[in-house]
Design a protein around this motif. Structure first.
Motif, PDB file in Angstrom:
ATOM      1  N   GLY A 258       5.681   4.672 -18.642  1.00 49.26           N
ATOM      2  CA  GLY A 258       4.735   4.047 -19.560  1.00 49.26           C
ATOM      3  C   GLY A 258       4.177   2.743 -19.027  1.00 49.26           C
ATOM      4  N   LYS A 259       5.052   1.927 -18.413  1.00 50.20           N
ATOM      5  CA  LYS A 259       4.607   0.642 -17.866  1.00 50.20           C
ATOM      6  C   LYS A 259       3.801   0.831 -16.578  1.00 50.20           C
ATOM      7  N   LEU A 260       4.305   1.664 -15.666  1.00 54.20           N
ATOM      8  CA  LEU A 260       3.625   1.831 -14.385  1.00 54.20           C
ATOM      9  C   LEU A 260       2.223   2.418 -14.542  1.00 54.20           C
ATOM     10  N   ASN A 261       2.070   3.328 -15.473  1.00 49.82           N
ATOM     11  CA  ASN A 261       0.767   3.979 -15.633  1.00 49.82           C
ATOM     12  C   ASN A 261      -0.237   3.138 -16.407  1.00 49.82           C
ATOM     13  N   ARG A 262       0.216   2.109 -17.124  1.00 53.09           N
ATOM     14  CA  ARG A 262      -0.684   1.389 -18.019  1.00 53.09           C
ATOM     15  C   ARG A 262      -0.861  -0.096 -17.707  1.00 53.09           C
ATOM     16  N   LEU A 263       0.134  -0.726 -17.125  1.00 59.69           N
ATOM     17  CA  LEU A 263       0.002  -2.151 -16.843  1.00 59.69           C
ATOM     18  C   LEU A 263      -0.834  -2.384 -15.586  1.00 59.69           C
ATOM     19  N   PRO A 264      -1.398  -3.581 -15.440  1.00 58.47           N
ATOM     20  CA  PRO A 264      -2.183  -3.893 -14.240  1.00 58.47           C
ATOM     21  C   PRO A 264      -1.337  -3.805 -12.980  1.00 58.47           C
ATOM     22  N   LYS A 265      -1.940  -3.254 -11.957  1.00 59.50           N
ATOM     23  CA  LYS A 265      -1.295  -3.151 -10.648  1.00 59.50           C
ATOM     24  C   LYS A 265      -2.144  -3.888  -9.628  1.00 59.50           C
ATOM     25  N   TYR A 266      -1.491  -4.688  -8.794  1.00 57.22           N
ATOM     26  CA  TYR A 266      -2.148  -5.412  -7.713  1.00 57.22           C
ATOM     27  C   TYR A 266      -1.550  -4.917  -6.403  1.00 57.22           C
ATOM     28  N   VAL A 267      -2.403  -4.519  -5.478  1.00 53.99           N
ATOM     29  CA  VAL A 267      -1.947  -3.960  -4.211  1.00 53.99           C
ATOM     30  C   VAL A 267      -2.381  -4.878  -3.077  1.00 53.99           C
ATOM     31  N   ALA A 268      -1.409  -5.342  -2.309  1.00 55.80           N
ATOM     32  CA  ALA A 268      -1.709  -6.176  -1.146  1.00 55.80           C
ATOM     33  C   ALA A 268      -1.964  -5.259   0.036  1.00 55.80           C
ATOM     34  N   SER A 269      -3.220  -5.119   0.435  1.00 57.94           N
ATOM     35  CA  SER A 269      -3.562  -4.183   1.501  1.00 57.94           C
ATOM     36  C   SER A 269      -4.921  -4.515   2.102  1.00 57.94           C
ATOM     37  N   THR A 270      -5.035  -4.319   3.407  1.00 60.88           N
ATOM     38  CA  THR A 270      -6.323  -4.455   4.077  1.00 60.88           C
ATOM     39  C   THR A 270      -6.947  -3.092   4.365  1.00 60.88           C
ATOM     40  N   THR A 271      -6.239  -2.013   4.045  1.00 62.97           N
ATOM     41  CA  THR A 271      -6.724  -0.666   4.379  1.00 62.97           C
ATOM     42  C   THR A 271      -7.016   0.192   3.158  1.00 62.97           C
TER      43      THR A 271
ATOM     44  N   ARG B  59       0.818  -1.219   0.000  1.00 60.45           N
ATOM     45  CA  ARG B  59       0.000   0.000   0.000  1.00 60.45           C
ATOM     46  C   ARG B  59       0.850   1.267   0.000  1.00 60.45           C
ATOM     47  N   LYS B  60       1.863   1.320   0.845  1.00 59.50           N
ATOM     48  CA  LYS B  60       2.666   2.538   0.964  1.00 59.50           C
ATOM     49  C   LYS B  60       3.368   2.859  -0.353  1.00 59.50           C
ATOM     50  N   THR B  61       3.970   1.848  -0.976  1.00 60.57           N
ATOM     51  CA  THR B  61       4.648   2.082  -2.255  1.00 60.57           C
ATOM     52  C   THR B  61       3.650   2.470  -3.332  1.00 60.57           C
ATOM     53  N   TYR B  62       2.485   1.821  -3.332  1.00 61.34           N
ATOM     54  CA  TYR B  62       1.450   2.194  -4.302  1.00 61.34           C
ATOM     55  C   TYR B  62       1.087   3.667  -4.155  1.00 61.34           C
ATOM     56  N   GLU B  63       0.906   4.137  -2.937  1.00 60.59           N
ATOM     57  CA  GLU B  63       0.516   5.528  -2.726  1.00 60.59           C
ATOM     58  C   GLU B  63       1.641   6.492  -3.094  1.00 60.59           C
ATOM     59  N   ILE B  64       2.890   6.107  -2.832  1.00 61.90           N
ATOM     60  CA  ILE B  64       4.028   6.945  -3.241  1.00 61.90           C
ATOM     61  C   ILE B  64       4.079   7.043  -4.760  1.00 61.90           C
TER      62      ILE B  64
ATOM     63  N   LYS C 257      -9.010   1.253   0.275  1.00 63.19           N
ATOM     64  CA  LYS C 257     -10.402   0.983  -0.101  1.00 63.19           C
ATOM     65  C   LYS C 257     -10.800   1.600  -1.439  1.00 63.19           C
ATOM     66  N   GLU C 258     -10.277   2.743  -1.784  1.00 61.29           N
ATOM     67  CA  GLU C 258     -10.678   3.418  -3.017  1.00 61.29           C
ATOM     68  C   GLU C 258      -9.451   3.880  -3.801  1.00 61.29           C
ATOM     69  N   PRO C 259      -8.700   2.941  -4.355  1.00 61.96           N
ATOM     70  CA  PRO C 259      -7.507   3.325  -5.112  1.00 61.96           C
ATOM     71  C   PRO C 259      -7.887   4.057  -6.390  1.00 61.96           C
ATOM     72  N   ALA C 260      -7.183   5.135  -6.682  1.00 62.16           N
ATOM     73  CA  ALA C 260      -7.543   5.957  -7.835  1.00 62.16           C
ATOM     74  C   ALA C 260      -6.627   5.747  -9.030  1.00 62.16           C
ATOM     75  N   TRP C 261      -5.456   5.194  -8.793  1.00 67.69           N
ATOM     76  CA  TRP C 261      -4.477   5.039  -9.878  1.00 67.69           C
ATOM     77  C   TRP C 261      -4.596   3.638 -10.450  1.00 67.69           C
ATOM     78  N   GLY C 262      -5.134   3.543 -11.626  1.00 66.69           N
ATOM     79  CA  GLY C 262      -5.385   2.234 -12.221  1.00 66.69           C
ATOM     80  C   GLY C 262      -4.547   1.982 -13.456  1.00 66.69           C
ATOM     81  N   PRO C 263      -4.778   0.834 -14.079  1.00 63.91           N
ATOM     82  CA  PRO C 263      -5.688  -0.229 -13.644  1.00 63.91           C
ATOM     83  C   PRO C 263      -5.161  -0.923 -12.390  1.00 63.91           C
ATOM     84  N   VAL C 264      -6.049  -1.115 -11.415  1.00 63.17           N
ATOM     85  CA  VAL C 264      -5.595  -1.622 -10.124  1.00 63.17           C
ATOM     86  C   VAL C 264      -6.620  -2.573  -9.524  1.00 63.17           C
ATOM     87  N   THR C 265      -6.102  -3.598  -8.834  1.00 63.01           N
ATOM     88  CA  THR C 265      -6.915  -4.540  -8.073  1.00 63.01           C
ATOM     89  C   THR C 265      -6.305  -4.655  -6.680  1.00 63.01           C
TER      90      THR C 265
END
Length: 205
Positions: A84-97, A62-67, A99-107
């Motif tokens: 180019g890769k970070l902004n466009r490829l799928p991102k998976y975030v391991a987090s229990t906190t 989660r912390k790295t995703y938010e940074i 709830k509303e990630p805005a930077w996608g594509p993200v799961t």
């Protein structure tokens, strides 16, 4: 079937916290953020370009995703191998906190069966499921033998404080060296693959 890889910047004394800037991560009272900057050179950039060229998806804490989310959308360039890769490829975030990630594509992966979910995601890929930074997640993955390859960039600086990649109590694990190089600024770049549990003996026996 894909491969789960970990790319981490560390100091000579193993610190991985806040390599990118003074305000990146001050948790625990850490005051030395931005220690990579004096050593960033063409050799480092070439290696990072190679790594991102193999990415098919990203697994982040989660912390790295938010940074990343606070920086990369504002510095987008489809031709740039990192942005180019970070902004466009799928991102998976391991987090229990988260709830509303805005930077996608993200799961967000936050279930009781996180290990199985990560393995499923990886196995559905052909390329690499890449972990960058994400200290707590990296330690969790290493403790479960899920990391199949580590890119360790060791910078010639000692800090004496900060979060370390390999904490006390980690699994004793042996690795083989896949490749090794040194950048002009003195950063040692090593790629390792785990070979199993570490073994022990007396020299000369």
């Amino acid at each position: 079937m894909g491969k789960l890889t970990l790319t981490t910047f560390v100091t000579l004394d193993g610190v991985m916290q806040a390599p990118g800037g003074p305000d990146e991560d001050q948790s625990g009272g850490f005051e030395y953020g931005g220690w990579v900057a004096p050593f960033a050179d063409e050799g480092m950039g070439e290696f990072i370009t190679e790594v991102f060229g193999r990415a098919e998806a990203f697994l982040l804490g989660r912390k790295t995703y938010e940074i990343f989310a606070s920086y990369w959308p504002e510095h987008d360039d489809p031709a740039d191998p990192v942005a180019g890769k970070l902004n466009r490829l799928p991102k998976y975030v391991a987090s229990t906190t988260l709830k509303e990630p805005a930077w996608g594509p993200v799961t967000v992966l936050d279930g009781e069966h996180l290990q199985g979910e990560i393995v499923r995601v990886k196995d559905e890929l052909e390329g690499e499921l890449q972990v960058h930074g994400s200290g707590q997640l990296a330690q969790w993955l290493l403790a479960r033998d899920l990391v199949e390859e580590i890119n360790l960039l060791v910078f010639p600086v000692v800090l004496g404080a900060g979060q370390r990649l390999f904490p006390t109590g980690g699994l004793p694990t042996a690795y083989e060296v896949v490749s090794s190089r040194t950048t002009p600024a003195g950063t040692a770049v090593h790629t390792y693959r785990p070979t199993g549990r570490a073994t022990f003996a007396t020299i000369g026996d």
